[in-house]
Design a protein around this motif. Structure first.
Motif, PDB file in Angstrom:
ATOM      1  N   VAL A 132     -24.906 -20.873   9.441  1.00 35.43           N
ATOM      2  CA  VAL A 132     -25.635 -19.855   9.402  1.00 35.43           C
ATOM      3  C   VAL A 132     -27.103 -19.765   9.900  1.00 35.43           C
ATOM      4  O   VAL A 132     -27.581 -20.922  10.000  1.00 35.43           O
ATOM      5  N   GLY A 133     -27.699 -18.797  10.341  1.00 35.16           N
ATOM      6  CA  GLY A 133     -29.082 -18.972  10.980  1.00 35.16           C
ATOM      7  C   GLY A 133     -30.030 -19.111   9.560  1.00 35.16           C
ATOM      8  O   GLY A 133     -29.844 -18.750   8.560  1.00 35.16           O
ATOM      9  N   TYR A 134     -31.143 -19.536  10.123  1.00 33.69           N
ATOM     10  CA  TYR A 134     -32.195 -19.877   8.999  1.00 33.69           C
ATOM     11  C   TYR A 134     -32.625 -18.426   8.445  1.00 33.69           C
ATOM     12  O   TYR A 134     -32.894 -18.528   7.107  1.00 33.69           O
ATOM     13  N   TYR A 185     -37.770 -17.379   5.259  1.00 35.39           N
ATOM     14  CA  TYR A 185     -37.253 -16.132   5.230  1.00 35.39           C
ATOM     15  C   TYR A 185     -37.006 -15.309   3.906  1.00 35.39           C
ATOM     16  O   TYR A 185     -36.636 -15.984   3.047  1.00 35.39           O
ATOM     17  N   MET A 186     -36.970 -13.902   4.255  1.00 36.52           N
ATOM     18  CA  MET A 186     -36.649 -13.271   2.838  1.00 36.52           C
ATOM     19  C   MET A 186     -35.139 -12.718   3.099  1.00 36.52           C
ATOM     20  O   MET A 186     -34.695 -12.431   4.077  1.00 36.52           O
ATOM     21  N   SER A 217     -31.081 -22.190  14.112  1.00 35.89           N
ATOM     22  CA  SER A 217     -31.672 -21.042  14.813  1.00 35.89           C
ATOM     23  C   SER A 217     -30.964 -20.343  16.035  1.00 35.89           C
ATOM     24  O   SER A 217     -30.731 -19.238  16.120  1.00 35.89           O
ATOM     25  N   PHE A 218     -30.322 -21.285  16.681  1.00 38.21           N
ATOM     26  CA  PHE A 218     -29.598 -20.990  17.785  1.00 38.21           C
ATOM     27  C   PHE A 218     -28.726 -22.168  18.254  1.00 38.21           C
ATOM     28  O   PHE A 218     -29.129 -23.487  18.268  1.00 38.21           O
ATOM     29  N   ALA A 219     -27.282 -21.928  18.207  1.00 35.79           N
ATOM     30  CA  ALA A 219     -26.448 -23.293  18.184  1.00 35.79           C
ATOM     31  C   ALA A 219     -26.247 -23.681  19.695  1.00 35.79           C
ATOM     32  O   ALA A 219     -25.421 -23.507  20.520  1.00 35.79           O
ATOM     33  N   MET A 278     -34.179 -24.418   4.237  1.00 30.54           N
ATOM     34  CA  MET A 278     -32.738 -24.469   3.542  1.00 30.54           C
ATOM     35  C   MET A 278     -33.171 -24.395   2.161  1.00 30.54           C
ATOM     36  O   MET A 278     -32.016 -24.249   1.158  1.00 30.54           O
ATOM     37  N   GLN A 279     -34.475 -24.024   1.708  1.00 32.49           N
ATOM     38  CA  GLN A 279     -34.707 -23.948   0.225  1.00 32.49           C
ATOM     39  C   GLN A 279     -35.091 -22.404   0.004  1.00 32.49           C
ATOM     40  O   GLN A 279     -35.616 -21.714   0.611  1.00 32.49           O
ATOM     41  N   VAL A 280     -34.787 -21.979  -1.316  1.00 35.24           N
ATOM     42  CA  VAL A 280     -35.215 -20.892  -1.926  1.00 35.24           C
ATOM     43  C   VAL A 280     -35.492 -21.061  -3.237  1.00 35.24           C
ATOM     44  O   VAL A 280     -34.874 -21.793  -4.050  1.00 35.24           O
ATOM     45  N   ASP A 281     -36.916 -20.791  -3.526  1.00 32.29           N
ATOM     46  CA  ASP A 281     -37.295 -21.056  -4.907  1.00 32.29           C
ATOM     47  C   ASP A 281     -37.272 -22.474  -5.185  1.00 32.29           C
ATOM     48  O   ASP A 281     -36.923 -22.619  -6.532  1.00 32.29           O
ATOM     49  N   GLY A 282     -37.548 -23.413  -4.467  1.00 31.84           N
ATOM     50  CA  GLY A 282     -37.496 -24.885  -4.894  1.00 31.84           C
ATOM     51  C   GLY A 282     -36.286 -25.321  -4.917  1.00 31.84           C
ATOM     52  O   GLY A 282     -36.304 -26.632  -5.087  1.00 31.84           O
TER      53      GLY A 282
END
Length: 390
Positions: free
Chosen positions: A104-106, A341-342, A14-16, A140-144
């Motif tokens: 990369v950011g969340y 997030y989208m 989210s912020f390094a 860290m997941q998208v659609d499972g």
């Protein structure tokens, strides 16, 4: 790590400011030292700062390479803006010379996924799932499916000046009613225990409002958008009451007036991410040194009480009165809820800030922020050519 199209694995942050070891970002083959005896070379692109008092990436990498001679990491720092790094990664993936790992950011994970830049590492990542809090891991997941591992987290906590609170006869509030009452008491003496930060609408607003109802989910290959649920309404009601009673400051977070409000002792409490601890200290200067503390966010917005053990840096001890703030952050980390997030969330964040600015100057209401987020989310997803559930 590399597919035929050479997609990459991400380590999200989210912020390094607080960096985990690179061991947390490697594949199973890398973490076990490899089976073939051959040297495995991994490349890692990041945006981590090299500020004084921080553990530097080059030092982490040097230690890793010394302890793991068969798995050598080469780290490259990207000094440009976050969006420019995404553009570079996109170009490099297409050219076949992308890094194996990238920070990369969340909020950027869904975007780089939609661009086809990520490698599905669900099976490998599952082996490390128990090492992370559920909230960061789910982002860290998208659609499972999983496309990387968390590199750091940004749980929200409450920073407050204990001495100033004691002088006013108030305690850290636990409920919404206690928050409003304490804020009114402080404001009557020209002090403020909260700051309404319109420029953090896409981050802190969203994080707190999302506690009860997930904003973005995927169902049957279509995005389900719900930014105006009960959590958002509770957030809007609480802050609108603070604004109406002139019991909160309305300074944007990242402007000089915010720092000034700390330095003149006007702002004596505020919500912030854990990574803000050193920045908060620097912003305040000598004002309140030794009096500031960190605690969990109360049940102010219908959100309930708000990895590897980290050590509180010595440089923080004087400002935070010797408190082990890292222990408090660990508790907040375990309390984090998932926020998926989208793609294109930056457009949503910008629209939210515009609406939040109007609430700050009285030309709008806090409740207006979330319908704006809803419509902008839908429009943005459609612009990406993605399906949106009705």
């Amino acid at each position: 790590m590399r597919s035929h199209t050479q997609r990459l694995m991400v380590c999200a942050a989210s912020f390094a400011a607080l960096c985990m070891g690179l061991a947390g970002c490697g594949s199973n083959t890398a973490s076990t030292g490899g089976d073939s005896g051959e040297v495995v070379n991994l490349t890692y692109m990041h945006r981590l700062p090299d500020s004084e008092g921080m553990t530097l990436v080059k030092d982490i990498v040097a230690k890793w390479n010394k302890d793991h001679p068969n798995i050598q990491v080469k780290a490259t720092k990207f000094d440009g803006a976050a969006q420019d790094m995404i553009k570079k990664l996109e170009t490099d993936v297409k050219a076949g010379n992308a890094p194996d790992l990238a920070q990369v950011g969340y909020a950027e994970v869904p975007e780089v996924f939609t661009k086809g830049l990520l490698e599905d590492v669900t099976e490998e990542a599952a082996k490390y799932k128990s090492d992370f809090a559920e909230g960061p891991y789910s982002m860290m997941q998208v659609d499972g499916k999983t496309y990387g591992l968390p590199q750091d987290t940004g749980p929200l906590v409450y920073f407050y000046n204990q001495k100033a609170f004691d002088e006013l006869g108030i305690k850290v509030p636990k409920t919404k009613d206690e928050l409003i009452e304490a804020a009114k008491t402080a404001a009557a003496s020209g002090k403020y225990i909260m700051d309404y930060e319109a420029d953090e609408a896409g981050n802190i607003f969203a994080g707190l409002a999302n506690a009860s109802d997930p904003w973005y989910t995927v169902k049957n290959d279509a995005w389900v958008v719900n930014t105006n649920g009960s959590g958002s309404q509770a957030f809007a009601e609480t802050f609108q009451e603070l604004i109406d009673n002139k019991a909160t400051l309305t300074n944007p977070r990242w402007v000089p007036s915010f720092d000034a409000s700390l330095q003149d002792g006007t702002l004596i409490g505020n919500i912030g991410a854990a990574w803000e601890a050193p920045l908060f200290k620097d912003s305040a200067g000598d004002t309140g040194k030794g009096d500031w503390r960190v605690t969990q966010i109360g049940d102010w917005f219908g959100n309930g009480t708000s990895t590897e053990t980290a050590k509180t840096p010595e440089s923080w001890n004087e400002f935070y009165g010797g408190q082990d703030v890292m222990k408090e952050f660990a508790t907040a980390n375990d309390n984090m809820v998932a926020f998926n997030y989208m793609p294109g969330y930056s457009a949503v964040s910008a629209a939210m800030q515009e609406a939040a600015d109007k609430a700050a100057d009285g030309s709008g209401k806090v409740a207006d922020v979330f319908p704006v987020a809803q419509q902008t989310s839908i429009d943005t997803l459609k612009n990406y050519g993605l399906s949106v559930a009705k």
